[in-house]
Motif scaffolding. Structure first.
Motif, PDB file in Angstrom:
ATOM      1  N   LEU A 100      16.276 102.536 -45.297  1.00  0.00           N
ATOM      2  CA  LEU A 100      15.268 103.014 -46.250  1.00  0.00           C
ATOM      3  C   LEU A 100      14.857 104.453 -45.954  1.00  0.00           C
ATOM      4  N   ALA A 103      17.566 106.791 -47.197  1.00  0.00           N
ATOM      5  CA  ALA A 103      17.673 106.830 -48.663  1.00  0.00           C
ATOM      6  C   ALA A 103      16.375 107.303 -49.311  1.00  0.00           C
ATOM      7  N   GLY A 105      13.967 105.522 -49.599  1.00  0.00           N
ATOM      8  CA  GLY A 105      13.762 104.383 -50.481  1.00  0.00           C
ATOM      9  C   GLY A 105      12.483 103.620 -50.240  1.00  0.00           C
ATOM     10  N   PHE A 125      15.740  97.866 -53.495  1.00  0.00           N
ATOM     11  CA  PHE A 125      14.979  99.074 -53.225  1.00  0.00           C
ATOM     12  C   PHE A 125      15.075 100.044 -54.385  1.00  0.00           C
ATOM     13  N   GLN A 126      14.243 101.069 -54.326  1.00  0.00           N
ATOM     14  CA  GLN A 126      14.252 102.113 -55.344  1.00  0.00           C
ATOM     15  C   GLN A 126      14.074 103.455 -54.646  1.00  0.00           C
ATOM     16  N   THR A 127      14.777 104.476 -55.154  1.00  0.00           N
ATOM     17  CA  THR A 127      14.639 105.824 -54.604  1.00  0.00           C
ATOM     18  C   THR A 127      14.026 106.724 -55.671  1.00  0.00           C
ATOM     19  N   THR A 155      23.988 101.518 -55.595  1.00  0.00           N
ATOM     20  CA  THR A 155      22.884 102.133 -56.332  1.00  0.00           C
ATOM     21  C   THR A 155      23.293 102.365 -57.774  1.00  0.00           C
TER      22      THR A 155
END
Length: 181
Positions: A100, A103, A105, A125-127, A155
């Motif tokens: 994380l 990234a 993230g 997860f999200q970036t 992703t």
């Protein structure tokens, strides 16, 4: 008439966006200990990190899909001391934190998963958007098989269909599909 032309243009753009030509191929990782479908021929890099229990050597297989995202497999050869002293939960927790951070993230969920005959952990997860690129939704799966930690991540542009995940994760096969508990 103007509405009709706009609708046709939108359909064309949506079709073009999803018509990304992906050259799906089965890739052998770690001398055949893992096979996986990737949307093209991966670039392979090697890195080594020092830790208090010894050096960790990783081989990273990555395919970038322009205008969509990427698929990455990180295969890390862990020192025996890490396995002996840390244990699976600690290794997964440390790997998730490092992943994380790398990234940038944000964790959305973290849960157990079985894939390719192995039990591991699944991270959603999200970036954020950065450097003129959109943010990404992502899924990463962590597996500890023998002395190896595998982190497989996919992703996709935020809000997209996550279609690469539908190809990648069902294709995972481990040569040693016995229990890793």
């Amino acid at each position: 008439m103007k509405f009709f032309a706009t609708a046709i243009a939108c359909l064309f753009l949506v079709s073009a966006a999803h018509a990304v030509d992906r050259d799906w191929q089965t890739v052998s990782v770690n001398d055949g200990k893992l096979t996986i479908k990737m949307p093209g021929k991966p670039t392979v890099t090697t890195k080594s990190d020092s830790s208090i229990v010894g050096d960790v050597t990783s081989k990273i297989y990555k395919v970038n899909v322009p205008e969509d995202g990427n698929v990455t497999v990180d295969c890390s050869d862990l020192p025996g001391a890490a396995l002996f002293f840390a244990g699976k939960d600690t290794i997964f927790g440390n790997a998730k934190g490092k992943f994380l951070a790398g990234a940038f993230g944000k964790q959305l969920s973290w849960e157990s998963v079985t894939n390719g005959g192995q039990t591991g952990m699944k991270l959603m997860f999200q970036t954020p958007p950065m450097d003129g690129k959109p943010g990404y939704d992502g899924e990463a799966r962590f597996f500890l098989v023998g002395d190896y930690l595998y982190v497989i991540s996919v992703t996709d542009v935020v809000g997209d269909d996550l279609d690469m995940q539908k190809e990648v994760f069902p294709s995972l096969t481990f040569a040693d599909s016995g229990s890793n508990d």
